[in-house]
Each structure stands twice: as structure tokens, then as C-alpha cells.
Design an enzyme around this catalytic site. Sequence first.
Site, mmCIF file in Angstrom:
data_model
loop_
_atom_site.group_PDB
_atom_site.id
_atom_site.type_symbol
_atom_site.label_atom_id
_atom_site.label_comp_id
_atom_site.label_asym_id
_atom_site.label_seq_id
_atom_site.Cartn_x
_atom_site.Cartn_y
_atom_site.Cartn_z
ATOM 1 N N LYS A 34 1.030 -1.335 0.074
ATOM 2 C CA LYS A 34 -0.084 -0.386 0.128
ATOM 3 C C LYS A 34 1.045 0.624 0.685
ATOM 4 C CE LYS A 34 -2.814 1.406 3.572
ATOM 5 N NZ LYS A 34 -2.308 3.211 3.297
ATOM 6 N N ASP A 61 -3.265 4.017 -2.386
ATOM 7 C CA ASP A 61 -4.369 5.103 -1.021
ATOM 8 C C ASP A 61 -4.091 6.694 -0.999
ATOM 9 O OD1 ASP A 61 -6.213 4.990 1.252
ATOM 10 O OD2 ASP A 61 -4.220 4.418 2.676
ATOM 11 N N LYS A 63 -6.993 8.185 -1.309
ATOM 12 C CA LYS A 63 -8.478 8.508 -0.294
ATOM 13 C C LYS A 63 -9.193 9.952 -1.706
ATOM 14 C CE LYS A 63 -7.825 6.757 3.763
ATOM 15 N NZ LYS A 63 -6.636 6.041 3.870
ATOM 16 N N ASP A 66 -13.549 14.944 -4.679
ATOM 17 C CA ASP A 66 -13.837 15.886 -5.206
ATOM 18 C C ASP A 66 -14.788 15.304 -6.161
ATOM 19 O OD1 ASP A 66 -12.821 18.931 -6.540
ATOM 20 O OD2 ASP A 66 -10.980 18.248 -5.953
ATOM 21 N N THR A 116 -11.653 5.479 10.064
ATOM 22 C CA THR A 116 -11.669 5.140 11.074
ATOM 23 C C THR A 116 -10.957 5.995 12.188
ATOM 24 O OG1 THR A 116 -10.079 3.925 11.181
ATOM 25 C CG2 THR A 116 -11.352 3.040 10.882
ATOM 26 N N ARG A 207 2.553 -0.412 10.815
ATOM 27 C CA ARG A 207 3.553 -0.844 12.122
ATOM 28 C C ARG A 207 4.632 -1.832 12.779
ATOM 29 N NH1 ARG A 207 1.007 3.806 14.709
ATOM 30 N NH2 ARG A 207 -0.841 2.867 13.688
HETATM 31 O O1 C5P Z 1 0.589 1.016 10.802
HETATM 32 P P1 C5P Z 1 -0.695 0.636 10.690
HETATM 33 O O2 C5P Z 1 -0.585 -1.037 11.036
HETATM 34 O O3 C5P Z 1 -1.982 1.040 12.006
HETATM 35 O O4 C5P Z 1 -1.159 0.847 9.401
HETATM 36 C C1 C5P Z 1 -2.489 1.356 9.082
HETATM 37 C C2 C5P Z 1 -2.733 1.501 7.664
HETATM 38 O O5 C5P Z 1 -4.093 2.192 6.830
HETATM 39 C C3 C5P Z 1 -1.804 2.852 7.436
HETATM 40 O O6 C5P Z 1 -1.366 3.140 6.097
HETATM 41 C C4 C5P Z 1 -2.867 3.671 7.680
HETATM 42 O O7 C5P Z 1 -2.711 5.483 6.975
HETATM 43 C C5 C5P Z 1 -4.147 3.256 6.635
HETATM 44 N N1 C5P Z 1 -5.379 3.289 7.202
HETATM 45 C C6 C5P Z 1 -5.902 3.331 8.522
HETATM 46 N N2 C5P Z 1 -7.402 2.887 9.053
HETATM 47 C C7 C5P Z 1 -7.721 3.915 7.616
HETATM 48 C C8 C5P Z 1 -7.642 4.299 6.658
HETATM 49 C C9 C5P Z 1 -6.367 3.894 5.999
HETATM 50 O O8 C5P Z 1 -5.041 3.272 9.184
HETATM 51 N N3 C5P Z 1 -9.113 4.003 7.978
#
Ligand code: C5P
Length: 227
Positions: A34, A61, A63, A66, A116, A207
Site C-alpha cells: 500500500k 491509498d 483517498k 472532489d 477510523t 507498523r
Molecule cells: O501501522 P498501521 O498498521 O496502523 O497502518 C495502517 C495503515 O492503514 C496506515 O497506512 C493508515 O494510514 C492506513 N489506514 C488506516 N485507517 C483507515 C484508512 C487507512 O489505518 N481508515
Amino acid sequence: MDVGNRLIAAIDAPTRSEAEALIARLGGVPSWVKLGLELFCAEGPSIVADHVARGHRVMLDLKLHDIPETVARATAQVARLGAGLLTVHADGGRAMLEAAVKAAGTTGVLAVTVLTSLDEADLADIGAVGPIPELVAKRARLAIAAGCAGVVASPHEVATIRAIAPAGFLIVTPGVRPAGSAAGDQKRVMTPAQARAAGADLVVVGRPLRDAPDPAAAARAVVAELS
Ligand code: C5P
């Protein structure tokens, strides 16, 4: 769509070289990468085409949100890069979603239902009406009607969406944490196995892979939970 081993590694890095270092440490285990706004803004669209040329499945990603014409034109540019999946905001409305789907060619359009990071007080501030699970279901219905390939949603809403989604509609979920790993700023998490059992097709993990001593081994453990 071929979902591979269902693991999408979030490559949240500020530069191409840091992204490359993370990808090397992942050892080719995740079927998907991603690429997000940070890297796209820093390195430009060629970063997407580079990964596609190397055989990676890419979820871009961005998002997008517009007017339909602008989203369609941007989506057409993304489609040329070869990304497998592109995110847009469901609250851009039906015409915007349809315009994105029409312009996307073989790139699948994923609608983000409700960020979220928003709670019900935030929704009230922007004039959106909760409760969140109902709003998510409403936006998922909109995405289905507009012909989107799927949605991005919290693991806690996956079961609700699965119940209304047609076969083949993709549910992609971040907020996934292998048992024992830190939640970080994700408030409502599930393990990969729980997310899969609820009906998720693809999970995004950032992470817990990036910060693991052995990211490839951590990725293999997630894949084992998903199969
Ligand atoms: O580090 P982590 O597992 O929390 O990363 C989740 C990824 O998914 C990040 O790139 C974050 O920006 C993305 N994301 C998210 N919640 C969303 C949409 C995307 O955590 N609703």
C-alpha cells in the site's frame, strides 16, 4: 480479482530509499504493497509504476474526494500507472464514485466508508449522522450501487458489510494487529484471524511489520493467520 495471500503491507515511508529498505526487509512475503499520500507526494507517480513493473500488486491509498469530473480525470491517470486498487472517499457521493469506477479501467476502486479516526462527536461536527455502523452500512451500499470493487472499513464493521455485499465485493481492513503487538493509535483493532473470520478479504498492516525485528517473519505469521 486475485487477492494473493491477502496481506497488504503499508509502506508508510517518507522517501523512495526508506520505502525500498522496508520492502527489502519484507522479503517479498506480502502479496500487496500500500503506497500512501506521503510517498506519492514525495516521490511522484513514478513510484507506483516502478512497483507495478517489479510485479508488486499496488493499493494506491490517495483517498480521492472532489467533484466527479476531477476525480475521474485523476483516476484515469492512476489507471495508467497500473495500480491494482485505488481509494476514494465514499462521501464524495454516488456520481463521484461512478465517475471513478468508469475512469478506473482495470484498477479496482475502493470506497473509504468512514475514517477510523472519526468518532460520533466528530461526525456531528461535520453534519454527518451516526451511529457509525449505520453510516458505514449506508456508504457501503452506495459503493456497491456505484460499481466499486470494494470498501475500506474498520474490522469491527466487516461483518455488517459482508452481510449486505454481493459475492466478489472486496472488504479491505486496516486496524489489524497480530496478538501481542502494540495497537499504536488504532483504537479498535482485531487480529488478522479475527478480521478474516469476520469476512475481510484483504488486511492492511503497517507498523507491526515495519517495527518488527524480522519483518518477513512477522509478515509470514500474518499470512498464516489469514489462510
Ligand atoms: O501501522 P498501521 O498498521 O496502523 O497502518 C495502517 C495503515 O492503514 C496506515 O497506512 C493508515 O494510514 C492506513 N489506514 C488506516 N485507517 C483507515 C484508512 C487507512 O489505518 N481508515
